[in-house]
Design a protein around this motif. Structure first.
Motif, PDB file in Angstrom:
ATOM      1  N   ASN A  21       0.827  -1.209   0.000  1.00 54.61           N
ATOM      2  CA  ASN A  21       0.000   0.000   0.000  1.00 54.61           C
ATOM      3  C   ASN A  21       0.861   1.258   0.000  1.00 54.61           C
ATOM      4  OD1 ASN A  21      -2.366  -1.440  -0.023  1.00 54.61           O
ATOM      5  ND2 ASN A  21      -2.622  -1.382   2.186  1.00 54.61           N
ATOM      6  N   ARG A  22       1.953   1.224   0.748  1.00 50.68           N
ATOM      7  CA  ARG A  22       2.853   2.377   0.786  1.00 50.68           C
ATOM      8  C   ARG A  22       3.428   2.646  -0.602  1.00 50.68           C
ATOM      9  NH1 ARG A  22       6.570   1.298   5.218  1.00 50.68           N
ATOM     10  NH2 ARG A  22       4.944   2.196   6.509  1.00 50.68           N
ATOM     11  N   ALA A  23       3.803   1.595  -1.305  1.00 50.01           N
ATOM     12  CA  ALA A  23       4.346   1.756  -2.655  1.00 50.01           C
ATOM     13  C   ALA A  23       3.284   2.312  -3.600  1.00 50.01           C
ATOM     14  CB  ALA A  23       4.864   0.421  -3.169  1.00 50.01           C
ATOM     15  N   GLY A  24       2.051   1.841  -3.458  1.00 47.09           N
ATOM     16  CA  GLY A  24       0.970   2.327  -4.311  1.00 47.09           C
ATOM     17  C   GLY A  24       0.679   3.790  -4.081  1.00 47.09           C
ATOM     18  N   ARG A  25       0.641   4.209  -2.812  1.00 48.17           N
ATOM     19  CA  ARG A  25       0.401   5.622  -2.503  1.00 48.17           C
ATOM     20  C   ARG A  25       1.541   6.477  -3.023  1.00 48.17           C
ATOM     21  NH1 ARG A  25      -1.632   3.554   2.384  1.00 48.17           N
ATOM     22  NH2 ARG A  25       0.387   3.877   3.379  1.00 48.17           N
ATOM     23  N   SER A  26       2.755   5.972  -2.924  1.00 48.47           N
ATOM     24  CA  SER A  26       3.915   6.715  -3.405  1.00 48.47           C
ATOM     25  C   SER A  26       3.841   6.907  -4.919  1.00 48.47           C
ATOM     26  CB  SER A  26       5.192   5.975  -3.029  1.00 48.47           C
ATOM     27  OG  SER A  26       6.318   6.676  -3.483  1.00 48.47           O
ATOM     28  N   LYS A  27       3.436   5.876  -5.648  1.00 49.11           N
ATOM     29  CA  LYS A  27       3.295   5.984  -7.100  1.00 49.11           C
ATOM     30  C   LYS A  27       2.273   7.047  -7.466  1.00 49.11           C
ATOM     31  CE  LYS A  27       4.500   1.719  -9.345  1.00 49.11           C
ATOM     32  NZ  LYS A  27       3.990   0.594 -10.106  1.00 49.11           N
ATOM     33  N   LYS A  63      -7.370  -1.316  -6.344  1.00 52.43           N
ATOM     34  CA  LYS A  63      -6.691  -2.228  -5.432  1.00 52.43           C
ATOM     35  C   LYS A  63      -6.944  -1.882  -3.967  1.00 52.43           C
ATOM     36  CE  LYS A  63      -3.077  -3.488  -8.656  1.00 52.43           C
ATOM     37  NZ  LYS A  63      -3.556  -4.846  -8.843  1.00 52.43           N
ATOM     38  N   GLY A  64      -7.683  -0.807  -3.720  1.00 51.77           N
ATOM     39  CA  GLY A  64      -8.015  -0.438  -2.356  1.00 51.77           C
ATOM     40  C   GLY A  64      -6.931   0.335  -1.633  1.00 51.77           C
ATOM     41  N   VAL A  65      -5.938   0.810  -2.368  1.00 48.85           N
ATOM     42  CA  VAL A  65      -4.865   1.585  -1.751  1.00 48.85           C
ATOM     43  C   VAL A  65      -5.389   2.947  -1.309  1.00 48.85           C
ATOM     44  CG1 VAL A  65      -2.605   2.656  -2.162  1.00 48.85           C
ATOM     45  CG2 VAL A  65      -3.087   0.389  -3.051  1.00 48.85           C
ATOM     46  N   ILE A  66      -6.231   3.552  -2.143  1.00 49.02           N
ATOM     47  CA  ILE A  66      -6.899   4.805  -1.791  1.00 49.02           C
ATOM     48  C   ILE A  66      -8.394   4.614  -2.046  1.00 49.02           C
ATOM     49  CG2 ILE A  66      -4.901   6.267  -2.285  1.00 49.02           C
ATOM     50  CD1 ILE A  66      -6.261   7.074  -4.898  1.00 49.02           C
ATOM     51  N   PRO A  67      -9.234   5.378  -1.369  1.00 51.88           N
ATOM     52  CA  PRO A  67     -10.671   5.252  -1.604  1.00 51.88           C
ATOM     53  C   PRO A  67     -11.054   5.690  -3.012  1.00 51.88           C
ATOM     54  CG  PRO A  67     -10.245   6.359   0.481  1.00 51.88           C
ATOM     55  CD  PRO A  67      -8.937   6.247  -0.226  1.00 51.88           C
ATOM     56  N   ALA A  68     -12.068   5.074  -3.571  1.00 51.44           N
ATOM     57  CA  ALA A  68     -12.502   5.364  -4.939  1.00 51.44           C
ATOM     58  C   ALA A  68     -12.947   6.807  -5.092  1.00 51.44           C
ATOM     59  CB  ALA A  68     -13.621   4.419  -5.344  1.00 51.44           C
ATOM     60  N   LYS A  69     -13.625   7.335  -4.099  1.00 52.94           N
ATOM     61  CA  LYS A  69     -14.097   8.722  -4.194  1.00 52.94           C
ATOM     62  C   LYS A  69     -12.948   9.712  -4.171  1.00 52.94           C
ATOM     63  CE  LYS A  69     -18.810   8.209  -2.614  1.00 52.94           C
ATOM     64  NZ  LYS A  69     -19.879   8.766  -1.794  1.00 52.94           N
ATOM     65  N   ARG A  70     -11.904   9.402  -3.433  1.00 49.82           N
ATOM     66  CA  ARG A  70     -10.730  10.276  -3.422  1.00 49.82           C
ATOM     67  C   ARG A  70     -10.069  10.284  -4.788  1.00 49.82           C
ATOM     68  NH1 ARG A  70      -6.162   8.766   0.640  1.00 49.82           N
ATOM     69  NH2 ARG A  70      -7.904   9.044   2.075  1.00 49.82           N
ATOM     70  N   ALA A  71      -9.959   9.113  -5.406  1.00 42.46           N
ATOM     71  CA  ALA A  71      -9.376   9.022  -6.741  1.00 42.46           C
ATOM     72  C   ALA A  71     -10.203   9.827  -7.730  1.00 42.46           C
ATOM     73  CB  ALA A  71      -9.285   7.575  -7.184  1.00 42.46           C
ATOM     74  N   SER A  72     -11.519   9.688  -7.645  1.00 43.59           N
ATOM     75  CA  SER A  72     -12.408  10.421  -8.538  1.00 43.59           C
ATOM     76  C   SER A  72     -12.251  11.922  -8.356  1.00 43.59           C
ATOM     77  CB  SER A  72     -13.850   9.998  -8.282  1.00 43.59           C
ATOM     78  OG  SER A  72     -14.732  10.721  -9.091  1.00 43.59           O
ATOM     79  N   ARG A  73     -12.178  12.363  -7.117  1.00 32.67           N
ATOM     80  CA  ARG A  73     -12.035  13.792  -6.824  1.00 32.67           C
ATOM     81  C   ARG A  73     -10.716  14.331  -7.379  1.00 32.67           C
ATOM     82  NH1 ARG A  73     -12.619  13.431  -1.657  1.00 32.67           N
ATOM     83  NH2 ARG A  73     -10.404  13.403  -1.136  1.00 32.67           N
ATOM     84  N   LYS A  74      -9.638  13.574  -7.186  1.00 27.28           N
ATOM     85  CA  LYS A  74      -8.338  14.024  -7.682  1.00 27.28           C
ATOM     86  C   LYS A  74      -8.307  14.067  -9.205  1.00 27.28           C
ATOM     87  CE  LYS A  74      -5.480  12.822  -3.725  1.00 27.28           C
ATOM     88  NZ  LYS A  74      -4.983  14.150  -3.436  1.00 27.28           N
ATOM     89  N   ILE A  75      -8.907  13.064  -9.840  1.00 31.04           N
ATOM     90  CA  ILE A  75      -8.969  13.044 -11.304  1.00 31.04           C
ATOM     91  C   ILE A  75      -9.726  14.261 -11.799  1.00 31.04           C
ATOM     92  CG2 ILE A  75      -9.984  11.840 -13.267  1.00 31.04           C
ATOM     93  CD1 ILE A  75      -9.351   9.205 -11.735  1.00 31.04           C
ATOM     94  N   SER A  76     -10.832  14.570 -11.162  1.00 31.17           N
ATOM     95  CA  SER A  76     -11.647  15.716 -11.557  1.00 31.17           C
ATOM     96  C   SER A  76     -10.853  17.012 -11.436  1.00 31.17           C
ATOM     97  CB  SER A  76     -12.901  15.780 -10.690  1.00 31.17           C
ATOM     98  OG  SER A  76     -13.648  16.929 -10.973  1.00 31.17           O
TER      99      SER A  76
END
Length: 87
Positions: A21-27, A63-76
């Protein structure tokens, strides 16, 4: 220290998952940073950089590293940033 076999296994599993998870967040953080630096530097290929960043965010969310809504918000927000620069 744990004494039960199952507890020791849990400790090992947690260590592996934490590192993954740490590696995924770092990426994700690096991808966002690279995109923002490209925008600030008026670099070419911003759309391609955004595409790669969105892919990293979606992968981390799936993969559950970050919440889906957070990813959506950042993409937006990153998409709006790109549109404001190009438009």
């Amino acid at each position: 220290m744990a004494h039960h076999k199952s507890a020791m296994k849990r400790i090992r599993q947690t260590a592996v998952r934490t590192e993954r998870n740490r590696a995924g967040r770092s990426k994700v953080k690096h991808a966002i940073r690279n995109f923002r630096e490209a925008v600030a530097g008026n670099a070419e290929g911003l759309a391609e950089t955004l595409k790669n960043t969105v892919a990293e965010l979606n992968k981390a969310a799936s993969k559950g590293v970050i919440p889906a809504k957070r990813a959506s918000r950042k993409i937006s927000r990153l998409t709006r940033l790109l549109n404001s620069v190009e438009g």
